[in-house]
Design an enzyme around this catalytic site. Structure first.
Site, PDB file in Angstrom:
ATOM      1  CE  LYS A 105       8.172   0.538   9.122  1.00  0.00           C
ATOM      2  NZ  LYS A 105       8.956   1.748   9.154  1.00  0.00           N
ATOM      3  CG  ASN A 141       9.318  12.961   1.879  1.00  0.00           C
ATOM      4  OD1 ASN A 141       8.224  13.460   2.077  1.00  0.00           O
ATOM      5  ND2 ASN A 141      10.094  12.514   2.871  1.00  0.00           N
TER       6      ASN A 141
HETATM    7  O1  C5P Z   1       9.168   1.773   6.130  1.00  0.00           O
HETATM    8  P1  C5P Z   1       8.275   2.910   5.784  1.00  0.00           P
HETATM    9  O2  C5P Z   1       8.995   4.229   5.744  1.00  0.00           O
HETATM   10  O3  C5P Z   1       7.438   2.717   4.574  1.00  0.00           O
HETATM   11  O4  C5P Z   1       7.243   2.952   7.007  1.00  0.00           O
HETATM   12  C1  C5P Z   1       6.305   3.939   7.139  1.00  0.00           C
HETATM   13  C2  C5P Z   1       5.908   4.087   8.582  1.00  0.00           C
HETATM   14  O5  C5P Z   1       7.031   4.067   9.434  1.00  0.00           O
HETATM   15  C3  C5P Z   1       5.272   5.437   8.827  1.00  0.00           C
HETATM   16  O6  C5P Z   1       4.371   5.299   9.914  1.00  0.00           O
HETATM   17  C4  C5P Z   1       6.448   6.310   9.178  1.00  0.00           C
HETATM   18  O7  C5P Z   1       6.076   7.445   9.909  1.00  0.00           O
HETATM   19  C5  C5P Z   1       7.294   5.335   9.979  1.00  0.00           C
HETATM   20  N1  C5P Z   1       8.742   5.553   9.870  1.00  0.00           N
HETATM   21  C6  C5P Z   1       9.446   5.981  10.972  1.00  0.00           C
HETATM   22  N2  C5P Z   1      10.807   6.140  10.896  1.00  0.00           N
HETATM   23  C7  C5P Z   1      11.465   5.883   9.770  1.00  0.00           C
HETATM   24  C8  C5P Z   1      10.772   5.435   8.633  1.00  0.00           C
HETATM   25  C9  C5P Z   1       9.404   5.300   8.721  1.00  0.00           C
HETATM   26  O8  C5P Z   1       8.829   6.226  12.016  1.00  0.00           O
HETATM   27  N3  C5P Z   1      12.779   6.045   9.733  1.00  0.00           N
END
Ligand code: C5P
Length: 404
Positions: A345, A212
């Site tokens: 989260k 990304n």
């Molecule tokens: O769900 P999303 O990807 O939008 O969430 C973003 C947050 O979760 C960020 O802090 C990102 O670093 C963390 N994240 C993570 N592991 C994942 C997906 C996101 O730690 N697989």
């Protein structure tokens, strides 16, 4: 908005003799660019390596080399030049100059200025490795440390004399970082911070993959700000082309699973976890062993996805989690998605931003989501924002006494 992280700081930059004088031209540029004012004073020996004319042009101020200089009204340059200074930085600091400092000698303008100072003194040694290792030099450096002098470096590596070893002056960027760190309030002293940053890369085959547009700039800026605030910092970085911030321990990974494993291995030793990485939600369930070729019948390849572990949620779920900070890059409706994500989260603080307005850019605008509500921080460059975010995080830590 410019970083200007040394805005309002006045430095006396004292140069003693050594080939590393050429590095001070660049250091002066970095310091003035960051908003500091720089008053250069040179020993007679330093003027053999770079001219006062060059240093005057770069610092924008007359350069002083003699204690008998009549340009100072009261004819006391050794007093007047340091009185407004926030620090004196001796760079390069030669073997001879360190010896003079350690013994409080005052036989030229720069040494007299140091003895007469009422501000902190930083020295950036530069010399041949045998000169550095000489017991007399080591004794002098130990004495200077005991006297409260900050010793920055030296580095190790190739030397102008052709030898290799300890004694090289820190590069200008590293010297700048160490000076900026010196001026940062140590609001995270004694804290240990683990961060993730950058994108992840999920391979499809040995040459292709899914990634990304995260540049890693925000995560690296936060790692830098945490280090400057006095924390021990461990940065788990996805594939990015960024320099490791000064004093930060960096571990490089590619995939979300590798990032997860690196974080879970380390997290027990940390009291703050900041998940800044843009982690891929899915990976391909079977990575092709060889490059996937076009088929003769032009049929398209198909891929099956499996879900990656959620690193932040896994850390937040630990029995004794560190203080967890999440990031959310949304493409719209931030107010709703930000708070919803924080709750899902299960983290005390989530920093929301709009992906298209930040990815790859040098500045950003964020909103802090926490149980008591949302707070918007003004748009700023990522370094400035990182400092503001570290202050906000420090304020929210249990039993932190904020020194500002
Ligand atoms: O769900 P999303 O990807 O939008 O969430 C973003 C947050 O979760 C960020 O802090 C990102 O670093 C963390 N994240 C993570 N592991 C994942 C997906 C996101 O730690 N697989």
């Amino acid at each position: 908005m410019a970083t200007a992280e040394l805005a309002g700081k006045h430095l006396v930059l004292g140069m003693s003799g050594g080939i590393a004088c050429y590095k001070i031209a660049e250091l002066t540029r970095l310091l003035t660019k960051a908003g500091a004012t720089v008053q250069v004073a040179m020993t007679e020996a330093a003027t053999q390596f770079i001219t006062p004319v060059t240093m005057q042009a770069l610092s924008g101020r007359p350069v002083y080399t003699s204690q008998w200089d009549t340009r100072i009204d009261n004819n006391m340059p050794h007093i007047d030049l340091s009185r407004e200074a926030d620090a004196i930085v001796i760079a390069p600091a030669s073997t001879d100059f360190l010896a003079k400092l350690a013994h409080g000698m005052a036989d030229d303008l720069l040494s007299t200025l140091c003895v007469a100072r009422d501000c902190p003194l930083l020295v950036v040694p530069a010399m041949n490795r045998q000169m550095w290792l000489n017991p007399a030099t080591q004794r002098n450096v130990a004495q200077l440390r005991a006297d409260g002098v900050e010793v920055l470096g030296p580095d190790s590596g190739a030397q102008a004399c052709g030898e290799t070893g300890d004694g090289r002056m820190l590069e200008p960027e590293a010297t700048y970082e160490a000076i900026a760190s010196f001026f940062t309030p140590k609001i995270l002293a004694g804290r240990r911070v683990l961060l993730t940053a950058g994108p992840t890369f999920e391979p499809l085959d040995p040459v292709r993959g899914i990634t990304n547009r995260s540049s890693g700039k925000m995560g690296f800026a936060l790692a830098r700000a945490a280090q400057q605030a006095g924390a021990d910092v461990h940065l788990v970085a996805g594939p990015v082309s960024l320099e490791t911030p000064w004093g930060v321990y960096r571990e490089d990974v590619q995939t979300a699973q590798q990032m997860h494993d690196a974080v879970m291995r380390a997290v027990g030793n940390y009291d703050i976890f900041i998940g800044v990485a843009a982690v891929a939600d899915w990976r391909i369930d079977h990575v092709a062993e060889h490059k996937i070729k076009k088929n003769a019948d032009r049929s398209l390849p198909t891929f099956m996805f499996v879900e990656n572990p959620d690193i932040l949620a896994s850390v937040a779920k630990l029995p004794h989690p560190p203080f967890c900070v999440g990031f959310a890059a949304e493409s719209g409706n931030l107010d709703v998605h930000g708070e919803e994500k924080r709750v899902r989260k299960n983290v005390p603080l989530l920093i929301g931003n709009l992906g298209p307005l930040t990815f790859g850019l040098d500045d950003n605008e964020v909103v802090l989501f926490e149980a008591k509500g949302a707070t918007k921080l003004p748009r700023a460059d990522k370094r400035t924002l990182a400092r503001a975010l570290i202050t906000e995080i420090a304020k929210r830590l249990p039993d932190t006494r904020l020194i500002t």
